[in-house]
Write an enzyme that holds these catalytic residues in place. Structure first.
Site, PDB file in Angstrom:
ATOM      1  N   ASP A 122      19.838  48.949  72.087  1.00  0.00           N
ATOM      2  CA  ASP A 122      20.207  48.997  70.671  1.00  0.00           C
ATOM      3  C   ASP A 122      19.299  48.017  69.944  1.00  0.00           C
ATOM      4  O   ASP A 122      19.005  46.934  70.463  1.00  0.00           O
ATOM      5  CB  ASP A 122      21.676  48.603  70.478  1.00  0.00           C
ATOM      6  CG  ASP A 122      22.636  49.668  70.981  1.00  0.00           C
ATOM      7  OD1 ASP A 122      22.248  50.847  71.045  1.00  0.00           O
ATOM      8  OD2 ASP A 122      23.790  49.316  71.293  1.00  0.00           O
ATOM      9  N   ASP A 140      22.823  56.663  67.931  1.00  0.00           N
ATOM     10  CA  ASP A 140      24.111  56.332  67.313  1.00  0.00           C
ATOM     11  C   ASP A 140      24.190  56.847  65.878  1.00  0.00           C
ATOM     12  O   ASP A 140      25.254  57.262  65.416  1.00  0.00           O
ATOM     13  CB  ASP A 140      24.342  54.818  67.327  1.00  0.00           C
ATOM     14  CG  ASP A 140      24.404  54.241  68.729  1.00  0.00           C
ATOM     15  OD1 ASP A 140      24.770  54.974  69.661  1.00  0.00           O
ATOM     16  OD2 ASP A 140      24.071  53.051  68.883  1.00  0.00           O
TER      17      ASP A 140
END
Length: 166
Positions: A122, A140
Site C-alpha cells: 500500500d 483498493d
C-alpha cells in the site's frame, strides 16, 4: 452463452485485466523506487504522499497477524470471495456486472500480492491537517468504486423497481 452474453463476458474480462494491469504497474513502480531508496516517502501535494507499507491483513490492515496458518486461511477466504464476485458478475445482466468487474480486478491485484509477496504493498497516503487516512493502493480504489456504485444502484435504482411493482 449467447452472443450478447459472450460480448459482456469479454468486456468484463477486459475491465478486470485493465484494473489488474494498472494496479500491478503502479505497485511495480513503487517497488522499483523502494529498491533504490531505503524507504519510499514521497511528498506529492499538501494532502497526498506516496509512502510504502506492507499490509499483511485485509482492508485497512485489519487482521494483520504474523501467524502463517491464519494468514493462509484469510488468503483462502479471499480467494473464495473473489470466486463469488466473479459468479455474481456473470449472473448479472445489468450495469452491476461492470461494478463487480471493477471489484474483481482490484481483488485479483491484491490477491496476487498476497500470494507473491505474502503482503500487499500500500502506498497512497491521503491526509488533511495532520489526519492521515489508511494507506491504500490502486486496487483498493477500484474495489471501493465498485462497492460504492453497487450501493448506489441498490439504493436508487432497485428501490424504484420495487416501488413500481407495488
Amino acid at each position: 452463452m449467447n452472443k450478447i452474453n459472450l460480448k459482456n463476458f469479454y468486456l468484463n474480462l477486459v475491465i478486470i485485466l485493465v484494473v489488474f494491469i494498472f494496479d500491478r504497474t503502479t505497485k511495480l513502480y513503487i517497488l522499483k523506487l523502494a529498491e533504490v531508496e531505503t524507504s519510499v516517502d514521497i511528498y506529492i501535494t499538501p494532502f497526498l504522499n506516496l509512502f510504502l507499507i506492507w499490509n499483511k491483513g485485509i482492508a485497512f490492515g485489519l487482521f494483520s497477524i504474523d501467524g502463517s496458518v491464519i494468514y493462509n486461511s484469510i488468503t483462502i477466504l479471499i480467494g473464495l470471495i473473489i470466486i463469488a464476485i466473479i459468479f455474481m458478475m456473470l449472473k448479472n445482466d445489468n450495469i452491476q456486472r461492470y461494478f463487480f468487474a471493477l471489484i474483481a480486478g482490484g481483488a485479483f491485484g491484491n490477491f496476487y500480492d498476497r500470494i507473491v509477496y505474502t503482503a500487499v504493498p500500500d502506498f497512497i497516503d491521503l491526509h488533511f491537517y495532520g489526519f492521515h487516512w489508511f494507506v491504500f493502493n490502486v486496487a483498493d480504489i477500484f474495489i471501493t468504486i465498485g462497492v460504492f456504485c453497487l450501493i448506489l444502484v441498490e439504493l436508487f435504482f432497485n428501490n424504484k423497481k420495487t416501488n413500481e411493482k407495488n
